[in-house]
Design a protein around this motif. Structure first.
Motif, PDB file in Angstrom:
ATOM      1  N   UNK A  63      37.737  42.002  45.860  1.00  0.00           N
ATOM      2  CA  UNK A  63      38.339  43.309  46.126  1.00  0.00           C
ATOM      3  C   UNK A  63      37.993  44.297  45.019  1.00  0.00           C
ATOM      4  N   UNK A  64      37.767  45.547  45.416  1.00  0.00           N
ATOM      5  CA  UNK A  64      37.555  46.607  44.447  1.00  0.00           C
ATOM      6  C   UNK A  64      36.162  46.612  43.855  1.00  0.00           C
ATOM      7  N   UNK A  65      35.972  47.500  42.890  1.00  0.00           N
ATOM      8  CA  UNK A  65      34.672  47.675  42.267  1.00  0.00           C
ATOM      9  C   UNK A  65      34.474  46.662  41.146  1.00  0.00           C
ATOM     10  N   UNK A  66      33.234  46.184  41.025  1.00  0.00           N
ATOM     11  CA  UNK A  66      32.845  45.278  39.942  1.00  0.00           C
ATOM     12  C   UNK A  66      31.968  46.067  38.975  1.00  0.00           C
TER      13      UNK A  66
ATOM     14  N   UNK B 288      42.580  46.854  34.985  1.00  0.00           N
ATOM     15  CA  UNK B 288      42.482  45.901  36.083  1.00  0.00           C
ATOM     16  C   UNK B 288      41.095  45.749  36.659  1.00  0.00           C
ATOM     17  N   UNK B 289      40.081  46.302  35.984  1.00  0.00           N
ATOM     18  CA  UNK B 289      38.718  46.223  36.502  1.00  0.00           C
ATOM     19  C   UNK B 289      38.206  44.781  36.496  1.00  0.00           C
TER      20      UNK B 289
ATOM     21  N   UNK C 239      41.226  43.386  31.762  1.00  0.00           N
ATOM     22  CA  UNK C 239      40.328  43.125  32.878  1.00  0.00           C
ATOM     23  C   UNK C 239      40.317  41.644  33.272  1.00  0.00           C
ATOM     24  N   UNK C 240      39.703  41.369  34.418  1.00  0.00           N
ATOM     25  CA  UNK C 240      39.306  40.017  34.761  1.00  0.00           C
ATOM     26  C   UNK C 240      37.835  39.878  34.419  1.00  0.00           C
ATOM     27  N   UNK C 241      37.465  38.852  33.657  1.00  0.00           N
ATOM     28  CA  UNK C 241      36.121  38.786  33.078  1.00  0.00           C
ATOM     29  C   UNK C 241      35.422  37.475  33.420  1.00  0.00           C
ATOM     30  N   UNK C 242      34.188  37.586  33.919  1.00  0.00           N
ATOM     31  CA  UNK C 242      33.267  36.462  33.996  1.00  0.00           C
ATOM     32  C   UNK C 242      32.285  36.621  32.849  1.00  0.00           C
TER      33      UNK C 242
ATOM     34  N   UNK D 272      41.526  36.527  38.065  1.00  0.00           N
ATOM     35  CA  UNK D 272      42.521  37.592  38.089  1.00  0.00           C
ATOM     36  C   UNK D 272      42.497  38.391  36.791  1.00  0.00           C
ATOM     37  N   UNK D 273      43.162  39.528  36.818  1.00  0.00           N
ATOM     38  CA  UNK D 273      43.270  40.381  35.640  1.00  0.00           C
ATOM     39  C   UNK D 273      43.908  39.582  34.498  1.00  0.00           C
TER      40      UNK D 273
END
Length: 335
Positions: free
Chosen positions: A26-29, A61-62, A84-87, A162-163
């Protein structure tokens, strides 16, 4: 029963994010990178891209794919991404060359993260529940892995991030069992047999200082020679590497030196690949973290701090748990 495959593999999706949409549906990456050249490449793919110095401008929350080409992971960098949620893709820990960075990110986009998590759950279930040893066989490999009482693994079981979460791409792509301490070599696993490896990686930990960093530099030169002469044959007895050779040349002593001879070539990691769907795309000449999860099994020596961490990757083999009578191919679905 087998898990059904997707009809459209993630990397072939019309969406330029490919498999990353499984993690961030969901949303922009945003791609965030510490390197302008790599940022220009990802922007050219049509991906929203920001440099490390622009992180404060991203919305709360990006969803972030963090590509570190010039920087090793630090506490300061981690603090920048709490919103943020980070990979995380730690390219600099392996090979910061631009071609290696572009190759790594291509495999990141082509990874099937949902399937990798299914494999992680499969291994967590079976290693905990099977009474007999795990055996890898075929294509020259014959390795028996007996597990001790102190089993812990690094693997990510849920596809989404998740964030507030910071997850390394390796946690999706391998089920990694490591020795509980540098003094307890055999508390987690004991390995006996022969392994034929097509790939070899060299990694450096951010905590490395001289002479550890000097050993890593020598390990990178050693890796290039061994891969060029490959495949590499390793023989193990009670978790210790008895010999490693490639193209008729014995590299055992050289490997001991660059991984820190104090470890006496004890295996510090048993890594089980969960990203085998990448195999048609893998180029073993690259020192890329994404390569290690593409083979069914890899063995790690050294910890990356006092010497190099080096992973030998088996490109193809089958596995079974002794006594269950079930053989899984390297390309099979988890059951």
């Amino acid at each position: 029963m087998p898990v059904p495959r997707e009809m459209n593999p993630p990397g072939n999706s019309p969406d330029p994010w490919g498999g990353l949409r499984q993690i961030f549906p969901e949303g922009e990456i945003f791609v965030v990178t510490d390197d302008a050249e790599l940022g220009a490449h990802t922007a050219g793919l049509g991906l929203a891209t920001a440099l490390l110095g622009e992180v404060a401008e991203l919305p709360d929350g990006a969803s972030v794919v963090l590509l570190l080409r010039n920087s090793l992971v630090s506490r300061d960098i981690r603090r920048m991404f709490r919103r943020f949620g980070v990979l995380l893709v730690p390219i600099a820990s392996f090979d910061p060359a631009l071609d290696a960075a572009r190759y790594t990110f291509d495999l990141v986009r082509h990874t099937d993260y949902e399937r990798a998590c299914e494999w992680n759950r499969y291994w967590a279930r079976n290693i905990a529940g099977q009474p007999g040893p795990l055996v890898f066989t075929g294509h020259g490999t014959g390795l028996e892995c007996a597990f001790g009482d102190d089993i812990s693994a690094d693997a990510w079981m849920n596809t989404r991030i998740d964030v507030g979460k910071w997850i390394s791409v390796a946690s999706y792509c391998e089920f990694s069992l490591t020795a509980p301490s540098t003094r307890d070599w055999r508390g987690t696993f004991d390995l006996n047999g022969t392994v034929v490896a097509s790939g070899l990686l060299v990694a450096q930990d951010a905590r490395a200082r001289e002479p550890g960093a000097a050993r890593v530099r020598r390990a990178r030169r050693l890796r290039a020679e061994m891969v060029a002469r490959g495949p590499m044959t390793l023989r193990l007895r009670e978790g210790v590497l008895a010999s490693v050779e490639a193209g008729g040349v014995d590299f055992t002593d050289a490997l001991s030196e660059v991984t820190n001879p104090d470890y006496e070539l004890h295996t510090l990691e048993l890594g089980i690949g969960t990203n085998m769907s990448l195999l048609p795309r893998v180029d073993w000449t690259f020192n890329s973290q994404l390569n290690e999860g593409a083979g069914p099994v890899h063995l790690g020596f050294g910890e990356g701090i006092t010497g190099a961490h080096m992973d030998f990757i088996v490109a193809e083999c089958e596995h079974r748990f002794e006594g269950d009578g079930v053989v899984q191919q390297s390309h099979a679905q988890p059951v």
